[in-house]
Design a protein around this motif. Structure first.
Motif, PDB file in Angstrom:
ATOM      1  N   VAL A 166       0.836  -1.198   0.000  1.00 26.43           N
ATOM      2  CA  VAL A 166       0.000   0.000   0.000  1.00 26.43           C
ATOM      3  C   VAL A 166       0.873   1.250   0.000  1.00 26.43           C
ATOM      4  O   VAL A 166       0.600   2.219  -0.713  1.00 26.43           O
ATOM      5  N   ILE A 167       1.928   1.220   0.805  1.00 29.17           N
ATOM      6  CA  ILE A 167       2.853   2.355   0.841  1.00 29.17           C
ATOM      7  C   ILE A 167       3.455   2.590  -0.540  1.00 29.17           C
ATOM      8  O   ILE A 167       3.534   3.723  -1.019  1.00 29.17           O
ATOM      9  N   GLU A 168       3.864   1.509  -1.204  1.00 27.75           N
ATOM     10  CA  GLU A 168       4.441   1.644  -2.548  1.00 27.75           C
ATOM     11  C   GLU A 168       3.431   2.250  -3.512  1.00 27.75           C
ATOM     12  O   GLU A 168       3.784   3.115  -4.333  1.00 27.75           O
ATOM     13  N   ASP A 169       2.179   1.830  -3.415  1.00 25.68           N
ATOM     14  CA  ASP A 169       1.155   2.375  -4.309  1.00 25.68           C
ATOM     15  C   ASP A 169       0.958   3.871  -4.082  1.00 25.68           C
ATOM     16  O   ASP A 169       0.763   4.633  -5.041  1.00 25.68           O
ATOM     17  N   LEU A 187       2.446   0.396 -16.686  1.00 24.14           N
ATOM     18  CA  LEU A 187       3.137   1.321 -17.581  1.00 24.14           C
ATOM     19  C   LEU A 187       3.529   2.586 -16.832  1.00 24.14           C
ATOM     20  O   LEU A 187       4.667   3.055 -16.916  1.00 24.14           O
ATOM     21  N   TRP A 188       2.579   3.161 -16.095  1.00 25.44           N
ATOM     22  CA  TRP A 188       2.872   4.366 -15.320  1.00 25.44           C
ATOM     23  C   TRP A 188       3.974   4.111 -14.293  1.00 25.44           C
ATOM     24  O   TRP A 188       4.874   4.926 -14.113  1.00 25.44           O
ATOM     25  N   LYS A 189       3.882   2.969 -13.627  1.00 23.84           N
ATOM     26  CA  LYS A 189       4.861   2.639 -12.591  1.00 23.84           C
ATOM     27  C   LYS A 189       6.257   2.543 -13.182  1.00 23.84           C
ATOM     28  O   LYS A 189       7.232   3.023 -12.586  1.00 23.84           O
ATOM     29  N   MET A 190       6.367   1.927 -14.353  1.00 22.13           N
ATOM     30  CA  MET A 190       7.668   1.814 -15.015  1.00 22.13           C
ATOM     31  C   MET A 190       8.254   3.193 -15.296  1.00 22.13           C
ATOM     32  O   MET A 190       9.453   3.429 -15.116  1.00 22.13           O
ATOM     33  N   ARG A 191       7.407   4.124 -15.695  1.00 22.11           N
ATOM     34  CA  ARG A 191       7.890   5.455 -16.053  1.00 22.11           C
ATOM     35  C   ARG A 191       8.462   6.212 -14.858  1.00 22.11           C
ATOM     36  O   ARG A 191       9.413   6.981 -14.994  1.00 22.11           O
ATOM     37  N   VAL A 192       7.904   5.981 -13.677  1.00 21.24           N
ATOM     38  CA  VAL A 192       8.337   6.780 -12.510  1.00 21.24           C
ATOM     39  C   VAL A 192       9.323   6.042 -11.620  1.00 21.24           C
ATOM     40  O   VAL A 192       9.878   6.620 -10.692  1.00 21.24           O
ATOM     41  N   THR A 193       9.554   4.746 -11.901  1.00 20.76           N
ATOM     42  CA  THR A 193      10.499   3.992 -11.080  1.00 20.76           C
ATOM     43  C   THR A 193      11.703   3.499 -11.846  1.00 20.76           C
ATOM     44  O   THR A 193      12.625   2.927 -11.261  1.00 20.76           O
ATOM     45  N   ALA A 194      11.724   3.650 -13.169  1.00 17.10           N
ATOM     46  CA  ALA A 194      12.846   3.189 -13.970  1.00 17.10           C
ATOM     47  C   ALA A 194      14.121   3.926 -13.571  1.00 17.10           C
ATOM     48  O   ALA A 194      14.108   5.101 -13.260  1.00 17.10           O
ATOM     49  N   ALA A 195      15.205   3.194 -13.569  1.00 17.49           N
ATOM     50  CA  ALA A 195      16.496   3.791 -13.201  1.00 17.49           C
ATOM     51  C   ALA A 195      16.888   4.819 -14.252  1.00 17.49           C
ATOM     52  O   ALA A 195      16.681   4.601 -15.461  1.00 17.49           O
ATOM     53  N   PRO A 196      17.426   5.967 -13.836  1.00 15.49           N
ATOM     54  CA  PRO A 196      17.850   6.991 -14.802  1.00 15.49           C
ATOM     55  C   PRO A 196      18.997   6.495 -15.675  1.00 15.49           C
ATOM     56  O   PRO A 196      19.796   5.669 -15.234  1.00 15.49           O
ATOM     57  N   PRO A 197      19.082   6.933 -16.932  1.00 15.39           N
ATOM     58  CA  PRO A 197      20.164   6.482 -17.812  1.00 15.39           C
ATOM     59  C   PRO A 197      21.515   6.936 -17.292  1.00 15.39           C
ATOM     60  O   PRO A 197      21.657   7.994 -16.716  1.00 15.39           O
ATOM     61  N   LYS A 198      22.534   6.074 -17.517  1.00 18.65           N
ATOM     62  CA  LYS A 198      23.893   6.406 -17.055  1.00 18.65           C
ATOM     63  C   LYS A 198      24.668   7.096 -18.155  1.00 18.65           C
ATOM     64  O   LYS A 198      24.429   6.884 -19.323  1.00 18.65           O
TER      65      LYS A 198
END
Length: 270
Positions: free
Chosen positions: A39-42, A259-270
């Motif tokens: 729930v916290i993660e959501d 899809l939304w979750k992937m966008r906001v949790t994906a690791a930033p490019p190096k």
């Protein structure tokens, strides 16, 4: 012997006190860890998603009813939604009091959430936004109605609550339980309530549902404004179409959420 006895007694008292302190710390740790991590993660993801999608900016908030205790809910400390982390989530009771604030500030408008949870036992999550698309529908006589299937929940109605009607000229904020109760009464059994000159609140059976509705309320408002600007009669969804489409949307909700979750949790490019 007496000296040794006193020394032994002192050692026993110290050991007992240390044991009690350790037990209290373990109890507090268990209580903290008892907060549902899913729930916290959501809440964290939902806050960041709505910020990423432009529905929230520095203001607005996402909450979830505590699955362990229906008279409590979980909500971030007072913080911009895009910055929310799991460590920022705190437990709040239905009177708006933080269970253990740990020095953290709470949202002034937490009463939006507390009073909706009090009035609606079926609601498990609440989102409050200052949606730019929605604002025009809070200050005109044009009702917000569903123009496409993703916003089908609007077919059940989207009442407009005017704080001035019951509370006079305020600062427009839901800053206490009495005002929050007025908002909850206006929401009634609907999924969305619009707030005159302020924004909206959406509810759902989960954070995912409430976030979905917050986003598509804004999208629908923008599309409806465009349709009205084109002129002519707008062909809205009927109540029956809305009910059928909403049921399907809830069945495939994880598709858009992931899809939304992937966008906001994906690791930033190096």
């Amino acid at each position: 012997m007496a000296g040794l006895s006193r020394l032994a007694w002192f050692g026993f008292v110290v050991a007992f006190a240390v044991t009690l302190l350790a037990a209290e710390v373990r109890c507090q740790d268990r209580q903290a860890s008892a907060l549902d991590p899913a729930v916290i993660e959501d809440i964290v993801v939902g806050s960041r998603v709505l910020a990423e999608l432009g529905v929230l900016d520095a203001f607005g908030h996402v909450s979830a009813r505590d699955p362990r205790n229906p008279d409590h809910f979980l909500m971030s400390r007072s913080l911009a939604p895009a910055l929310v982390t799991a460590d920022d989530i705190m437990e709040i009771d239905l009177d708006g009091n933080a269970v253990d604030a740990k020095g953290r500030s709470v949202f002034l408008e937490r009463f939006i959430h507390s009073e909706i949870y009090r009035a609606r036992p079926d609601v498990m999550a609440v989102v409050h936004t200052h949606s730019p698309g929605v604002i025009p529908f809070t200050i005109t006589q044009v009702g917000l109605r569903p123009v496409f299937h993703n916003a089908a929940f609007l077919a059940a109605g989207a009442p407009v609550w005017d704080i001035r009607k019951d509370f006079g000229e305020t600062n427009m904020l839901v800053s206490n339980a009495v005002i929050g109760k007025g908002l909850a009464l206006a929401l009634a059994d609907k999924s969305v309530v619009l707030m005159r000159g302020h924004g909206d609140a959406t509810v759902g059976s989960s954070v995912k549902v409430a976030v979905f509705r917050a986003y598509y309320t804004d999208v629908n408002a923008r599309l409806q404004s465009q349709a009205i600007a084109l002129g002519g009669e707008v062909n809205y969804l009927t109540a029956a179409e809305g009910a059928k489409a909403d049921a399907i949307n809830l069945q495939v909700l994880d598709r858009v959420w992931n899809l939304w979750k992937m966008r906001v949790t994906a690791a930033p490019p190096k």
